[in-house]
Design an enzyme around this catalytic site. Structure first.
Site, PDB file in Angstrom:
ATOM      1  N   ASP A   1       0.777  -1.239  -0.012  1.00 46.20           N
ATOM      2  CA  ASP A   1       0.168   0.048   0.048  1.00 46.20           C
ATOM      3  C   ASP A   1       0.695   1.350   0.177  1.00 46.20           C
ATOM      4  O   ASP A   1       0.252   2.366  -0.240  1.00 46.20           O
ATOM      5  CB  ASP A   1      -0.716   0.147   1.303  1.00 46.20           C
ATOM      6  CG  ASP A   1      -2.013  -1.020   1.167  1.00 46.20           C
ATOM      7  OD1 ASP A   1      -2.110  -1.592   0.169  1.00 46.20           O
ATOM      8  OD2 ASP A   1      -2.501  -1.209   2.285  1.00 46.20           O
TER       9      ASP A   1
ATOM     10  N   LYS B   1      23.588  28.786   6.181  1.00 44.17           N
ATOM     11  CA  LYS B   1      22.231  28.183   6.099  1.00 44.17           C
ATOM     12  C   LYS B   1      22.557  26.887   5.572  1.00 44.17           C
ATOM     13  O   LYS B   1      23.609  26.555   4.644  1.00 44.17           O
ATOM     14  CB  LYS B   1      21.569  29.006   5.289  1.00 44.17           C
ATOM     15  CG  LYS B   1      21.009  30.303   5.967  1.00 44.17           C
ATOM     16  CD  LYS B   1      19.734  30.960   4.894  1.00 44.17           C
ATOM     17  CE  LYS B   1      19.381  32.308   5.740  1.00 44.17           C
ATOM     18  NZ  LYS B   1      18.474  33.073   4.957  1.00 44.17           N
TER      19      LYS B   1
ATOM     20  N   GLU C   1      13.476   2.720   4.700  1.00 44.04           N
ATOM     21  CA  GLU C   1      12.559   2.542   5.889  1.00 44.04           C
ATOM     22  C   GLU C   1      11.800   4.089   6.352  1.00 44.04           C
ATOM     23  O   GLU C   1      11.203   4.052   7.113  1.00 44.04           O
ATOM     24  CB  GLU C   1      13.099   2.162   7.043  1.00 44.04           C
ATOM     25  CG  GLU C   1      13.997   0.688   6.984  1.00 44.04           C
ATOM     26  CD  GLU C   1      14.490  -0.005   8.174  1.00 44.04           C
ATOM     27  OE1 GLU C   1      13.623  -0.352   9.097  1.00 44.04           O
ATOM     28  OE2 GLU C   1      15.578   0.105   8.469  1.00 44.04           O
TER      29      GLU C   1
ATOM     30  N   ALA D   1      17.101   7.419  11.672  1.00 42.61           N
ATOM     31  CA  ALA D   1      15.649   7.313  11.900  1.00 42.61           C
ATOM     32  C   ALA D   1      15.318   8.529  12.516  1.00 42.61           C
ATOM     33  O   ALA D   1      15.682   9.104  13.199  1.00 42.61           O
ATOM     34  CB  ALA D   1      15.622   6.196  13.088  1.00 42.61           C
TER      35      ALA D   1
ATOM     36  N   ASN E   1      23.951  19.097  18.352  1.00 41.55           N
ATOM     37  CA  ASN E   1      24.789  19.005  19.382  1.00 41.55           C
ATOM     38  C   ASN E   1      23.797  18.824  20.659  1.00 41.55           C
ATOM     39  O   ASN E   1      22.982  19.429  20.893  1.00 41.55           O
ATOM     40  CB  ASN E   1      25.767  20.316  19.646  1.00 41.55           C
ATOM     41  CG  ASN E   1      26.566  20.143  20.885  1.00 41.55           C
ATOM     42  OD1 ASN E   1      26.101  19.763  22.186  1.00 41.55           O
ATOM     43  ND2 ASN E   1      27.827  20.383  20.641  1.00 41.55           N
TER      44      ASN E   1
ATOM     45  N   GLU F   1       7.579   0.818   7.025  1.00 40.57           N
ATOM     46  CA  GLU F   1       7.447   1.988   7.238  1.00 40.57           C
ATOM     47  C   GLU F   1       7.660   2.893   6.224  1.00 40.57           C
ATOM     48  O   GLU F   1       7.794   4.291   6.406  1.00 40.57           O
ATOM     49  CB  GLU F   1       8.396   2.468   8.616  1.00 40.57           C
ATOM     50  CG  GLU F   1       8.197   3.770   9.221  1.00 40.57           C
ATOM     51  CD  GLU F   1       6.631   3.934   9.867  1.00 40.57           C
ATOM     52  OE1 GLU F   1       5.941   2.918   9.933  1.00 40.57           O
ATOM     53  OE2 GLU F   1       6.127   4.967  10.009  1.00 40.57           O
TER      54      GLU F   1
ATOM     55  N   ARG G   1      24.563  16.844  12.681  1.00 39.75           N
ATOM     56  CA  ARG G   1      24.110  16.259  14.149  1.00 39.75           C
ATOM     57  C   ARG G   1      23.619  17.570  15.014  1.00 39.75           C
ATOM     58  O   ARG G   1      23.959  18.741  14.581  1.00 39.75           O
ATOM     59  CB  ARG G   1      25.210  15.456  14.941  1.00 39.75           C
ATOM     60  CG  ARG G   1      26.254  16.033  15.344  1.00 39.75           C
ATOM     61  CD  ARG G   1      27.239  15.687  16.262  1.00 39.75           C
ATOM     62  NE  ARG G   1      28.270  16.168  16.910  1.00 39.75           N
ATOM     63  CZ  ARG G   1      29.508  15.952  17.387  1.00 39.75           C
ATOM     64  NH1 ARG G   1      29.705  14.730  17.310  1.00 39.75           N
ATOM     65  NH2 ARG G   1      30.273  16.760  17.804  1.00 39.75           N
TER      66      ARG G   1
HETATM   67  C1  LIG Z   1      25.142  10.937  14.510  1.00 34.63           C
HETATM   68  C2  LIG Z   1      25.565   9.484  14.728  1.00 34.63           C
HETATM   69  C3  LIG Z   1      25.747   9.180  13.130  1.00 34.63           C
HETATM   70  C4  LIG Z   1      26.885   9.492  15.468  1.00 34.63           C
HETATM   71  O1  LIG Z   1      27.475   8.177  15.453  1.00 34.63           O
HETATM   72  P1  LIG Z   1      29.094   7.749  15.211  1.00 34.63           P
HETATM   73  O2  LIG Z   1      29.056   6.308  15.429  1.00 34.63           O
HETATM   74  O3  LIG Z   1      29.568   8.479  14.058  1.00 34.63           O
HETATM   75  O4  LIG Z   1      29.656   8.682  16.623  1.00 34.63           O
HETATM   76  P2  LIG Z   1      29.612   8.281  18.102  1.00 34.63           P
HETATM   77  O5  LIG Z   1      30.807   7.301  18.322  1.00 34.63           O
HETATM   78  O6  LIG Z   1      28.280   8.041  18.669  1.00 34.63           O
HETATM   79  O7  LIG Z   1      30.348   9.775  18.579  1.00 34.63           O
HETATM   80  C5  LIG Z   1      31.356  10.351  18.445  1.00 34.63           C
HETATM   81  C6  LIG Z   1      31.804  11.338  19.308  1.00 34.63           C
HETATM   82  O8  LIG Z   1      30.802  12.201  19.113  1.00 34.63           O
HETATM   83  C7  LIG Z   1      30.023  12.569  20.176  1.00 34.63           C
HETATM   84  N1  LIG Z   1      28.540  12.680  19.663  1.00 34.63           N
HETATM   85  C8  LIG Z   1      27.885  12.017  19.094  1.00 34.63           C
HETATM   86  N2  LIG Z   1      26.753  12.660  18.686  1.00 34.63           N
HETATM   87  C9  LIG Z   1      26.721  13.888  19.474  1.00 34.63           C
HETATM   88  C10 LIG Z   1      25.616  14.812  19.762  1.00 34.63           C
HETATM   89  N3  LIG Z   1      24.419  14.735  18.970  1.00 34.63           N
HETATM   90  N4  LIG Z   1      26.098  15.678  20.474  1.00 34.63           N
HETATM   91  C11 LIG Z   1      27.288  15.798  20.657  1.00 34.63           C
HETATM   92  N5  LIG Z   1      28.351  15.082  20.625  1.00 34.63           N
HETATM   93  C12 LIG Z   1      27.745  13.896  20.096  1.00 34.63           C
HETATM   94  C13 LIG Z   1      30.091  11.222  21.254  1.00 34.63           C
HETATM   95  O9  LIG Z   1      29.839  11.396  22.330  1.00 34.63           O
HETATM   96  C14 LIG Z   1      31.585  10.910  20.695  1.00 34.63           C
HETATM   97  O10 LIG Z   1      32.196  11.779  21.420  1.00 34.63           O
HETATM   98  P3  LIG Z   1      33.852  11.393  21.828  1.00 34.63           P
HETATM   99  O11 LIG Z   1      34.615  11.047  20.630  1.00 34.63           O
HETATM  100  O12 LIG Z   1      34.301  12.567  22.612  1.00 34.63           O
HETATM  101  O13 LIG Z   1      33.729   9.905  22.529  1.00 34.63           O
HETATM  102  C15 LIG Z   1      24.550   8.716  15.187  1.00 34.63           C
HETATM  103  O14 LIG Z   1      24.134   8.760  16.528  1.00 34.63           O
HETATM  104  C16 LIG Z   1      23.216   8.472  14.491  1.00 34.63           C
HETATM  105  O15 LIG Z   1      22.382   9.308  14.694  1.00 34.63           O
HETATM  106  N6  LIG Z   1      23.093   7.414  13.554  1.00 34.63           N
HETATM  107  C17 LIG Z   1      22.053   7.129  12.766  1.00 34.63           C
HETATM  108  C18 LIG Z   1      21.635   5.574  12.890  1.00 34.63           C
HETATM  109  C19 LIG Z   1      20.315   5.371  12.204  1.00 34.63           C
HETATM  110  O16 LIG Z   1      19.374   6.353  12.449  1.00 34.63           O
HETATM  111  N7  LIG Z   1      20.122   4.298  11.418  1.00 34.63           N
HETATM  112  C20 LIG Z   1      18.744   4.065  10.650  1.00 34.63           C
HETATM  113  C21 LIG Z   1      18.260   2.581  11.408  1.00 34.63           C
HETATM  114  S1  LIG Z   1      16.540   2.650  10.899  1.00 34.63           S
HETATM  115  C22 LIG Z   1      15.918   1.947  12.116  1.00 34.63           C
HETATM  116  O17 LIG Z   1      16.579   1.471  13.143  1.00 34.63           O
HETATM  117  C23 LIG Z   1      14.533   1.474  12.011  1.00 34.63           C
HETATM  118  C24 LIG Z   1      13.870   1.563  13.497  1.00 34.63           C
HETATM  119  C25 LIG Z   1      12.755   2.736  13.231  1.00 34.63           C
HETATM  120  O18 LIG Z   1      11.833   2.249  12.552  1.00 34.63           O
HETATM  121  O19 LIG Z   1      12.619   3.579  14.005  1.00 34.63           O
HETATM  122  O1  LIG Z   2      15.004  -6.062   4.847  1.00 35.30           O
HETATM  123  C1  LIG Z   2      14.711  -6.625   6.045  1.00 35.30           C
HETATM  124  O2  LIG Z   2      13.907  -7.433   6.475  1.00 35.30           O
HETATM  125  C2  LIG Z   2      15.178  -5.860   7.202  1.00 35.30           C
HETATM  126  N1  LIG Z   2      14.881  -5.959   8.509  1.00 35.30           N
HETATM  127  C3  LIG Z   2      15.262  -5.185   9.553  1.00 35.30           C
HETATM  128  C4  LIG Z   2      14.326  -5.681  10.777  1.00 35.30           C
HETATM  129  O3  LIG Z   2      13.534  -6.372  10.506  1.00 35.30           O
HETATM  130  O4  LIG Z   2      14.289  -4.963  11.366  1.00 35.30           O
HETATM  131  C5  LIG Z   2      15.499  -3.882   9.340  1.00 35.30           C
HETATM  132  C6  LIG Z   2      15.917  -3.444   8.031  1.00 35.30           C
HETATM  133  C7  LIG Z   2      15.635  -4.286   6.896  1.00 35.30           C
HETATM  134 MG   LIG Z   3      -1.936  -1.766   4.738  1.00 35.60          MG
END
Ligand SMILES: CC(C)(COP(=O)(O)OP(=O)(O)OC[C@H]1O[C@@H](n2cnc3c(N)ncnc32)[C@H](O)[C@@H]1OP(=O)(O)O)[C@@H](O)C(=O)NCCC(=O)NCCSC(=O)CCC(=O)O
Ligand SMILES: O=C(O)C1=N[C@H](C(=O)O)CCC1
Ligand SMILES: [Mg+2]
Length: 320
Positions: free
Chosen positions: A164, A280, A197, A240, A295, A181, A293
């Protein structure tokens, strides 16, 4: 002189569903093209099979008809079957989003109740529903100008968790997985392997190897006043519940939960400890190798370089 030399053309034999009688007689509800092509004349090989499908259905007040459609992709859609051919070309990945003329598309499409017995004009569904229920349980998946893509086109090498959420006209390249999603609008989609996703809005195209995290948003331009055309390069990640109102280049990451609008003022930090430069976000549109990110201590949006860093998809999730 051959005037067609420089124009981009497409064609197809299709099966159109048309309102049969009454005030709306002649309104085209949909057209299915089994083999659309970028040729001046339609591939005739499915004509006999399509003719076999021609029928009348009084319970839906429709009939079907074989149509032979040839169009110029640089001109606006002329009618509903022409519009459906364009949507099929996108979903067959024969043309890329934003590469063909879709001006006035909504005005050419009827609003349809998509039932388990086939399309019905939305404004006739209530009066027809008694007749339809004599055939068994009536189920309506949605009322919209667009059908679900996979009822018309199933692209090779994709997985789609919830049909859908992908409209006809979506462009999903082989290797794309759309989780439940995720959402993909018409004239939008992926160029290669991708984990979707979140939502890919109309006009947005996502490069090979990129990941749209759960619930993430790509800002659209159809409604709400946004004018910035969003795109995502290769190997980038929108975290996410994050969102983007600017284009991302290659190898970028947006932190989970951070929404970057075009006008957001962001602090660019070129190296640790350096004085940030405030710009900007739109000035960074399309730039590669950036981490965005918020802060967590100050609340300011920070942009850090991500040189020699990349996002890697989990290969096992894309062997579709
Ligand atoms: C922004 C990042 C990428 C940062 O991760 P990294 O691994 O690069 O860095 P880290 O090791 O965590 O951090 C490195 C350094 O930066 C600092 N640091 C990290 N984030 C910070 C912030 N927002 N503000 C201030 N400092 C920060 C840490 O403390 C660390 O400091 P020090 O060096 O001093 O220690 C992460 O937090 C993130 O948001 N990733 C996105 C993942 C995601 O969303 N994937 C999609 C999955 S989809 C899913 O899950 C489906 C579920 C759903 O449906 O919702
Ligand atoms: O492709 C799939 O299947 C995925 N599964 C994960 C889950 O079920 O958590 C998320 C990413 C894709
Ligand atoms: Mg449906």
């Amino acid at each position: 002189m051959d005037c067609m030399t420089d124009s981009r053309v497409a064609s197809g034999l299709g099966l159109a569903t048309i309102v049969h009688s009454g005030n709306n007689a002649g309104t085209v509800l949909d057209t299915w093209f089994p083999a659309p092509a970028l040729t001046k004349e339609a591939d005739e090989s499915s004509r006999a099979a399509l003719e076999q499908l021609v029928a009348e259905d009084a319970s839906r007040n429709v009939r079907t008809e074989v149509v032979d459609v040839s169009i110029n992709l640089d001109e606006a859609p002329a009618d509903a079957s022409d519009a459906y051919l364009r949507l099929h070309l996108l979903s067959h990945t024969l043309v890329e989003p934003n590469s063909i003329n879709l001006d006035g598309l909504f005005g050419k499409l009827a609003n349809v109740a998509w039932t388990n017995f086939g399309p019905v004009l939305a404004s006739e569904i209530n009066e027809l529903s008694i007749k339809l229920r004599t055939r068994g349980h009536l189920s309506i998946s949605h009322v919209d100008k667009f059908p679900r893509m996979i009822d018309y086109v199933v692209p090779a090498g994709v997985r789609i968790g919830d049909a859908d959420r992908v409209r006809l006209g979506a462009h999903l390249a082989s290797g794309t997985t759309v989780m439940h999603e995720g959402f993909v609008n018409f004239n939008a989609g992926t160029r290669g392997t991708s984990m979707v996703e979140g939502r890919i809005s109309q006009g947005v195209i996502v490069g090979d190897g990129s990941d749209i995290g759960g619930g993430a948003s790509t800002m659209g331009t159809l409604s709400g006043g946004g004018t910035e055309r969003v795109s995502i390069g290769e190997r980038s990640l929108v975290g996410a519940e994050a969102g983007i109102g600017i284009a991302l280049g290659d190898d970028c990451v947006v932190e989970a939960g951070l929404y970057i609008t075009a006008g957001s003022r962001v602090n660019v930090i070129l190296e640790k400890g350096a004085e940030p430069k405030t710009v900007k976000a739109v000035e960074l549109s399309g730039v590669s190798n950036l981490l965005f990110r918020r802060n967590s201590l100050t609340g300011a949006i920070e942009v850090l370089p991500r040189a020699n860093n990349t996002v890697e998809l989990n290969e096992a999730l894309h062997i579709n």
